[in-house]
Design a protein around this motif. Structure first.
Motif, PDB file in Angstrom:
ATOM      1  N   VAL A  16       0.830  -1.200   0.000  1.00 36.27           N
ATOM      2  CA  VAL A  16       0.000   0.000   0.000  1.00 36.27           C
ATOM      3  C   VAL A  16       0.868   1.254   0.000  1.00 36.27           C
ATOM      4  N   LYS A  17       1.883   1.266   0.823  1.00 39.84           N
ATOM      5  CA  LYS A  17       2.777   2.440   0.866  1.00 39.84           C
ATOM      6  C   LYS A  17       3.476   2.635  -0.477  1.00 39.84           C
ATOM      7  N   THR A  18       3.893   1.518  -1.096  1.00 41.97           N
ATOM      8  CA  THR A  18       4.556   1.600  -2.400  1.00 41.97           C
ATOM      9  C   THR A  18       3.619   2.187  -3.445  1.00 41.97           C
ATOM     10  N   GLN A  48       0.996   4.098  -2.910  1.00 37.69           N
ATOM     11  CA  GLN A  48       0.781   5.512  -2.592  1.00 37.69           C
ATOM     12  C   GLN A  48       1.935   6.378  -3.106  1.00 37.69           C
ATOM     13  N   ASN A  49       3.146   5.917  -2.880  1.00 38.60           N
ATOM     14  CA  ASN A  49       4.318   6.695  -3.289  1.00 38.60           C
ATOM     15  C   ASN A  49       4.384   6.854  -4.800  1.00 38.60           C
ATOM     16  N   ILE A  50       4.022   5.814  -5.537  1.00 39.30           N
ATOM     17  CA  ILE A  50       4.007   5.920  -7.008  1.00 39.30           C
ATOM     18  C   ILE A  50       2.947   6.931  -7.437  1.00 39.30           C
ATOM     19  N   MET A  51       1.756   6.826  -6.850  1.00 38.11           N
ATOM     20  CA  MET A  51       0.649   7.685  -7.255  1.00 38.11           C
ATOM     21  C   MET A  51       0.897   9.147  -6.918  1.00 38.11           C
ATOM     22  N   ARG A  52       1.650   9.398  -5.871  1.00 37.76           N
ATOM     23  CA  ARG A  52       1.935  10.793  -5.508  1.00 37.76           C
ATOM     24  C   ARG A  52       2.714  11.519  -6.601  1.00 37.76           C
ATOM     25  N   LYS A  53       3.384  10.779  -7.445  1.00 39.49           N
ATOM     26  CA  LYS A  53       4.137  11.391  -8.546  1.00 39.49           C
ATOM     27  C   LYS A  53       3.246  11.754  -9.724  1.00 39.49           C
ATOM     28  N   ASP A  54       2.005  11.237  -9.712  1.00 38.79           N
ATOM     29  CA  ASP A  54       1.107  11.447 -10.846  1.00 38.79           C
ATOM     30  C   ASP A  54       0.294  12.720 -10.650  1.00 38.79           C
ATOM     31  N   ALA A  55       0.299  13.587 -11.659  1.00 42.06           N
ATOM     32  CA  ALA A  55      -0.379  14.883 -11.562  1.00 42.06           C
ATOM     33  C   ALA A  55      -1.900  14.751 -11.528  1.00 42.06           C
ATOM     34  N   GLN A  77      -8.775   9.794  -3.779  1.00 39.48           N
ATOM     35  CA  GLN A  77      -8.570   9.365  -5.161  1.00 39.48           C
ATOM     36  C   GLN A  77      -7.582   8.208  -5.236  1.00 39.48           C
ATOM     37  N   ARG A  78      -6.606   8.197  -4.345  1.00 39.40           N
ATOM     38  CA  ARG A  78      -5.677   7.062  -4.325  1.00 39.40           C
ATOM     39  C   ARG A  78      -6.409   5.776  -3.934  1.00 39.40           C
ATOM     40  N   ILE A  79      -7.311   5.883  -2.964  1.00 37.35           N
ATOM     41  CA  ILE A  79      -8.097   4.712  -2.567  1.00 37.35           C
ATOM     42  C   ILE A  79      -8.905   4.201  -3.754  1.00 37.35           C
ATOM     43  N   GLU A  80      -9.591   5.122  -4.430  1.00 44.38           N
ATOM     44  CA  GLU A  80     -10.438   4.711  -5.548  1.00 44.38           C
ATOM     45  C   GLU A  80      -9.610   4.066  -6.655  1.00 44.38           C
ATOM     46  N   GLN A  81      -8.444   4.633  -6.940  1.00 46.59           N
ATOM     47  CA  GLN A  81      -7.576   4.089  -7.983  1.00 46.59           C
ATOM     48  C   GLN A  81      -7.143   2.666  -7.630  1.00 46.59           C
ATOM     49  N   MET A  82      -6.704   2.489  -6.381  1.00 48.52           N
ATOM     50  CA  MET A  82      -6.278   1.155  -5.951  1.00 48.52           C
ATOM     51  C   MET A  82      -7.440   0.174  -5.965  1.00 48.52           C
ATOM     52  N   THR A  83      -8.634   0.660  -5.577  1.00 43.70           N
ATOM     53  CA  THR A  83      -9.763  -0.244  -5.378  1.00 43.70           C
ATOM     54  C   THR A  83     -10.236  -0.883  -6.668  1.00 43.70           C
ATOM     55  N   TRP A  84     -10.366  -0.091  -7.756  1.00 39.54           N
ATOM     56  CA  TRP A  84     -10.849  -0.729  -8.980  1.00 39.54           C
ATOM     57  C   TRP A  84      -9.795  -1.663  -9.562  1.00 39.54           C
ATOM     58  N   LEU A  85      -8.511  -1.355  -9.328  1.00 38.04           N
ATOM     59  CA  LEU A  85      -7.458  -2.264  -9.780  1.00 38.04           C
ATOM     60  C   LEU A  85      -7.473  -3.565  -8.977  1.00 38.04           C
ATOM     61  N   ASN A 105       1.891  -3.327 -12.177  1.00 33.88           N
ATOM     62  CA  ASN A 105       2.900  -4.375 -11.955  1.00 33.88           C
ATOM     63  C   ASN A 105       3.034  -4.717 -10.477  1.00 33.88           C
ATOM     64  N   GLU A 106       3.005  -3.692  -9.613  1.00 29.79           N
ATOM     65  CA  GLU A 106       3.116  -3.939  -8.169  1.00 29.79           C
ATOM     66  C   GLU A 106       1.945  -4.792  -7.691  1.00 29.79           C
ATOM     67  N   ILE A 107       0.743  -4.446  -8.129  1.00 35.93           N
ATOM     68  CA  ILE A 107      -0.445  -5.189  -7.695  1.00 35.93           C
ATOM     69  C   ILE A 107      -0.430  -6.599  -8.259  1.00 35.93           C
ATOM     70  N   ASP A 108      -0.031  -6.729  -9.515  1.00 33.85           N
ATOM     71  CA  ASP A 108      -0.072  -8.037 -10.153  1.00 33.85           C
ATOM     72  C   ASP A 108       0.913  -9.013  -9.519  1.00 33.85           C
ATOM     73  N   SER A 109       2.041  -8.498  -9.063  1.00 36.50           N
ATOM     74  CA  SER A 109       3.077  -9.384  -8.525  1.00 36.50           C
ATOM     75  C   SER A 109       2.991  -9.584  -7.015  1.00 36.50           C
ATOM     76  N   ALA A 110       2.196  -8.743  -6.334  1.00 37.58           N
ATOM     77  CA  ALA A 110       2.232  -8.743  -4.867  1.00 37.58           C
ATOM     78  C   ALA A 110       1.506  -9.926  -4.250  1.00 37.58           C
ATOM     79  N   VAL A 111       0.300 -10.223  -4.734  1.00 40.71           N
ATOM     80  CA  VAL A 111      -0.528 -11.239  -4.101  1.00 40.71           C
ATOM     81  C   VAL A 111      -1.110 -12.158  -5.160  1.00 40.71           C
ATOM     82  N   ASP A 112      -1.064 -13.465  -4.885  1.00 40.62           N
ATOM     83  CA  ASP A 112      -1.689 -14.446  -5.769  1.00 40.62           C
ATOM     84  C   ASP A 112      -3.069 -14.755  -5.211  1.00 40.62           C
TER      85      ASP A 112
END
Length: 492
Positions: free
Chosen positions: A7-9, A11-18, A25-33, A131-138
């Motif tokens: 989750v922290k990773t 968040q840190n990636i998303m903070r770079k996105d304008a 908005q970060r929650i919503e972005q993570m949630t649909w993914l 990529n982070e989400i896809d590789s993190a949890v099976d």
């Protein structure tokens, strides 16, 4: 990767996105993914057990088709990924064509994306998140999926900022305690008509899961919970939560429970429930079109009042309910509040009110809340009030020192051995007859907290608390005047 680190990773990636602004908005972005990845894992299970299974999601839009990066240079990224997500994924899924008898696991896909958004504007950063989400949890692994399910609630609590109109995260200790008291059984249906992220439903499911012994039990389990949520983000979080708890066809609806005439539910057996667990939104107001869905005596602009009115119609005969409500309802003397309290005593069996400490919902709000326990079995014979004090060593609950399930141990011990308790000259636990409550014009502000420490609050909350205290004092004055007038034999 540890899930907290994931989750922290992200968040840190998303903070770079304008394109992303703030935690919501970060929650919503993570949630649909997360939803798409979890749904993809569930589809793999459904395909394994049913050769005829066909996905409602077009093959090109399924997670495994576009999200997996095999490091062969073919994975979508940059502008190509943004174009795919914005102009294919988000335009197709909300507009899926469903048959009238489509299973709920198909319906939720369309509903989940009807109001969802992709906020990210940098396709390279979006690829990193995927990529982070896809590789993190099976999620095809049972243990990993359930481990994520347990941590999922913690992620929500850590990321959710305070809501509006009383919409706050309900601590898991509170939902677990309420579910344990009502003790749902397999074959019963559990409902939450403003279910948010599904906390009450998952607390009930934990109890029901322990009762599953046979395939027939499993079938009962999968149809045991029902929820309605008006807002898109908590709805999507709740549906994902249900999938993680092996509810393959989640009966979770993106709707407003107050938008239909409550009187119709009295004649619909499939619209009534054995168990209701709720923390209704409070502090909000509803317009006349919503209020008109209720009998005149129950019409209120206060959202929490209307949800209590709704429960009066949707609690099955013999059913039981536990509902969190603010202090204002207990001492409120407006017509709708008095009528709801009268019905809870004369038509339902309101038997227990638990007064909870002020900071249970910290850091989101200091509003003092209570739990009403009632059932639809017979008229009430009276109400037990119990004041739950802060545990030893605590001045306040907080984000770092939240309320825990063991803090309810004294309540549980008293629950099974009810007796009146007086501490420092003030009642901590006391029984009041219906006649006593009726003579007090149904003021239920009893066994409250005698001493409160001063606390510096935000200005809007301070004003809200002053208004609530003024309403409480007005109610006490009106009650005393009525008693004096009755003694003197004059009209109030």
């Amino acid at each position: 990767m540890a899930l907290g680190t994931l989750v922290k990773t992200l968040q840190n990636i998303m903070r770079k996105d304008a394109g992303i602004n703030g935690d919501a908005q970060r929650i919503e972005q993570m949630t649909w993914l997360f939803f798409l990845k979890i749904y993809d894992a569930k589809e793999e299970e459904w395909e394994f057990h049913d050769d005829s299974y066909e996905s409602i999601i077009p093959e090109r839009l399924r997670w495994h088709s576009w999200a997996a990066d095999h490091k062969d240079g073919r994975a979508l990224t940059g502008d190509a990924l943004l174009d795919f997500v914005n102009n294919d994924l988000f335009k197709t899924l909300p507009n899926l064509e469903l048959s009238s008898n489509a299973p709920l696991r198909q319906v939720v896909v369309k509903a989940a994306f009807t109001d969802a958004n992709n906020y990210m504007k940098d396709g390279i950063l979006l690829r990193q998140v995927v990529n982070e989400i896809d590789s993190a949890v099976d999620f095809t692994e049972y243990k990993e999926r359930h481990a994520f399910g347990e941590i999922y609630e913690t992620i929500l609590k850590d990321l959710q900022s305070a809501g509006n109109a009383g919409e706050f995260y309900t601590p898991r200790a509170v939902t677990d305690f309420m579910a344990q008291v009502l003790a749902p059984r397999l074959g019963e249906r559990v409902a939450d008509f403003a279910c948010g992220t599904g906390g009450f439903l998952t607390s009930a499911l934990k109890i029901l899961a322990e009762q599953v012994k046979t395939p027939a039990d499993q079938e009962l389990y999968t149809h045991s919970v029902y929820g309605v949520e008006k807002k898109q983000l908590p709805y999507l979080l709740c549906v994902t939560n249900m999938l993680l708890h092996d509810i393959d066809n989640p009966e979770i609806f993106h709707d407003n429970s107050l938008e239909s005439d409550v009187r119709e539910w009295r004649h619909k057996q499939d619209g009534q429930f054995d168990v209701v667990l709720m923390n209704p939104p409070y502090g909000g107001s509803e317009n006349a079109s919503i209020q008109n869905n209720f009998p005149t005596a129950l019409r209120s602009s206060e959202t929490a009042d209307l949800f209590l009115g709704l429960i009066l119609y949707r609690l099955k005969k013999g059913g039981r309910a536990a509902v969190i409500i603010p202090d204002g309802f207990l001492f409120g003397q407006d017509a709708a509040k008095v009528e709801i309290k009268r019905r809870l005593l004369e038509e339902m069996n309101l038997h227990t009110i638990l007064r909870m400490p002020q900071s249970v919902f910290a850091p989101y709000t200091s509003i003092t809340t209570n739990i009403l326990f009632f059932d639809n079995t017979k008229p009430s014979e009276g109400v037990w009030f119990y004041r739950m004090d802060m545990p030893k060593g605590y001045k306040h609950f907080s984000k770092t020192k939240p309320i825990r399930l063991e803090h309810f141990n004294d309540v549980k011990a008293w629950w099974s051995d009810r007796r009146e308790i007086i501490e420092d000259g003030n009642p901590k636990a006391k029984f009041y007859t219906v006649d006593e409550l009726r003579n007090g014009n149904f003021n239920l502000d009893l066994c409250g907290y005698p001493h409160e420490e001063e606390e510096i609050l935000p200005l809007d909350e301070l004003i809200r608390n002053y208004k609530e205290e003024r309403a409480r004092l007005d109610a006490e004055i009106e009650q005393k005047l009525a008693q004096i007038c009755e003694i003197l034999g004059i009209e109030a």
